[in-house]
Scaffold this motif. Structure first.
Motif, PDB file in Angstrom:
ATOM      1  N   PHE A 253       0.860  -1.183   0.000  1.00 58.36           N
ATOM      2  CA  PHE A 253       0.000   0.000   0.000  1.00 58.36           C
ATOM      3  C   PHE A 253       0.893   1.229   0.000  1.00 58.36           C
ATOM      4  O   PHE A 253       1.606   1.485   0.970  1.00 58.36           O
ATOM      5  CB  PHE A 253      -0.930  -0.011   1.218  1.00 58.36           C
ATOM      6  N   ALA A 254       0.892   1.962  -1.104  1.00 54.84           N
ATOM      7  CA  ALA A 254       1.757   3.134  -1.237  1.00 54.84           C
ATOM      8  C   ALA A 254       1.025   4.383  -0.758  1.00 54.84           C
ATOM      9  O   ALA A 254      -0.108   4.648  -1.166  1.00 54.84           O
ATOM     10  CB  ALA A 254       2.184   3.309  -2.691  1.00 54.84           C
ATOM     11  N   THR A 255       1.674   5.147   0.109  1.00 52.39           N
ATOM     12  CA  THR A 255       1.057   6.361   0.641  1.00 52.39           C
ATOM     13  C   THR A 255       2.121   7.402   0.964  1.00 52.39           C
ATOM     14  O   THR A 255       3.265   7.057   1.296  1.00 52.39           O
ATOM     15  CB  THR A 255       0.235   6.064   1.906  1.00 52.39           C
ATOM     16  N   ASP A 256       1.729   8.681   0.880  1.00 54.88           N
ATOM     17  CA  ASP A 256       2.655   9.751   1.280  1.00 54.88           C
ATOM     18  C   ASP A 256       2.252  10.368   2.620  1.00 54.88           C
ATOM     19  O   ASP A 256       2.898  11.303   3.093  1.00 54.88           O
ATOM     20  CB  ASP A 256       2.739  10.838   0.202  1.00 54.88           C
ATOM     21  N   TYR A 257       1.163   9.869   3.228  1.00 49.40           N
ATOM     22  CA  TYR A 257       0.657  10.330   4.520  1.00 49.40           C
ATOM     23  C   TYR A 257       0.183  11.790   4.501  1.00 49.40           C
ATOM     24  O   TYR A 257      -0.051  12.376   5.557  1.00 49.40           O
ATOM     25  CB  TYR A 257       1.719  10.189   5.626  1.00 49.40           C
TER      26      TYR A 257
END
Length: 277
Positions: free
Chosen positions: A156-160
């Motif tokens: 799960f790719a995220t930059d927050y």
């Protein structure tokens, strides 16, 4: 709970890949699969088209759709699965939108041909348009000729940068399908987070407490697509989850020319979640 799944098909191999993946992914789940064919007359550069030609072409497409369904049913003996056909004369996006509402669709599956030389893009034009314009439900994009394997590791790719909402419910349900481990991936040039990012990270940690997971930090030495693809290969990832934010990772993925560096793009199924602020 019985799932309603919409799968557009033009009878191509990549459409079959999407259907086969959906069937195997949900082999233990009760599902109704709606096979949608958005028909339009193929002119073949004719200057004049008779109504008889149009009617014949339409009937042939209806028969082809029926045969397509029958063939899938003959290869799938799972009593938990039901198949229905939808024949539409609307453009694909309009047909999808209409049937998402009419049949309370839970998920939309799309096949992709991989890199198309004419467009120099990773996805075909139908898939790109669908990702851009459909935000009512999750979209699962399946690479052509992808062989299903149980989901052991999901990234799960995220930059927050944004808060997490209902999309976490879908992520956790997806992870629990095969008791997978969720690998949260953050790619960033800086080695620190802003106050907002830290808040969102803390919230995510709390929400994922009931499923197996890891948090991974990757330096942005390459393009984000390359960093994530390297991570997918290194960790033997079986699927990648992305949230469809405006001006986010997905826009880069579907718009960047990739012919020169095909290997730098994910070659696993993508679960694309709608984001509603």
């Amino acid at each position: 709970m019985k799932l309603s799944i919409l799968i557009p098909t033009d009878f191509s191999n990549n459409a079959k890949s999407a259907i086969n993946y959906a069937i195997k992914l949900y082999q233990e789940q009760e599902c109704t699969f709606y096979l949608l064919h958005a028909w339009s007359v193929k002119t073949n550069n004719r200057t004049y088209i008779t109504s008889n030609f149009v009617d014949t072409s339409k009937e042939e497409a209806k028969i082809k759709l029926k045969d397509f369904k029958n063939n899938i049913e003959s290869l799938n003996a799972n009593k938990k699965h039901t198949f229905k056909t939808i024949f539409s004369t609307n453009k694909l996006i309009d047909a999808i939108n209409c049937n998402l509402k009419d049949f309370s669709i839970d998920q939309l599956f799309m096949g992709t041909k991989g890199v198309t030389k004419a467009k120099e893009q990773w996805f075909g034009s139908n898939t790109v348009n669908t990702i851009k314009k459909i935000n009512q439900c999750p979209i699962i994009v399946v690479p052509d000729e992808y062989n299903f394997k149980p989901l052991k590791q999901i990234a799960f790719a995220t930059d927050y940068n944004r808060h997490f909402g209902d999309e976490l419910i879908t992520i956790k349900a997806f992870v629990k399908l095969y008791d997978s481990k969720l690998q949260v991936v953050h790619v960033c040039k800086k080695n620190t987070l802003t106050d907002n990012q830290n808040h969102n990270l803390t919230m995510l940690q709390a929400n994922l407490s009931d499923i197996p997971h890891n948090f991974n930090w990757m330096t942005d030495e390459l393009k984000k697509t390359e960093e994530i693809t390297n991570f997918i290969k290194l960790q033997d990832i079986d699927a990648l989850i992305l949230i469809n934010y405006n001006h986010g990772f997905i826009e880069n993925l579907i718009n960047e020319p990739v012919i020169k560096n095909v290997v730098s793009y994910p070659d696993v199924p993508l679960l694309i979640l709608p984001y509603k602020d």
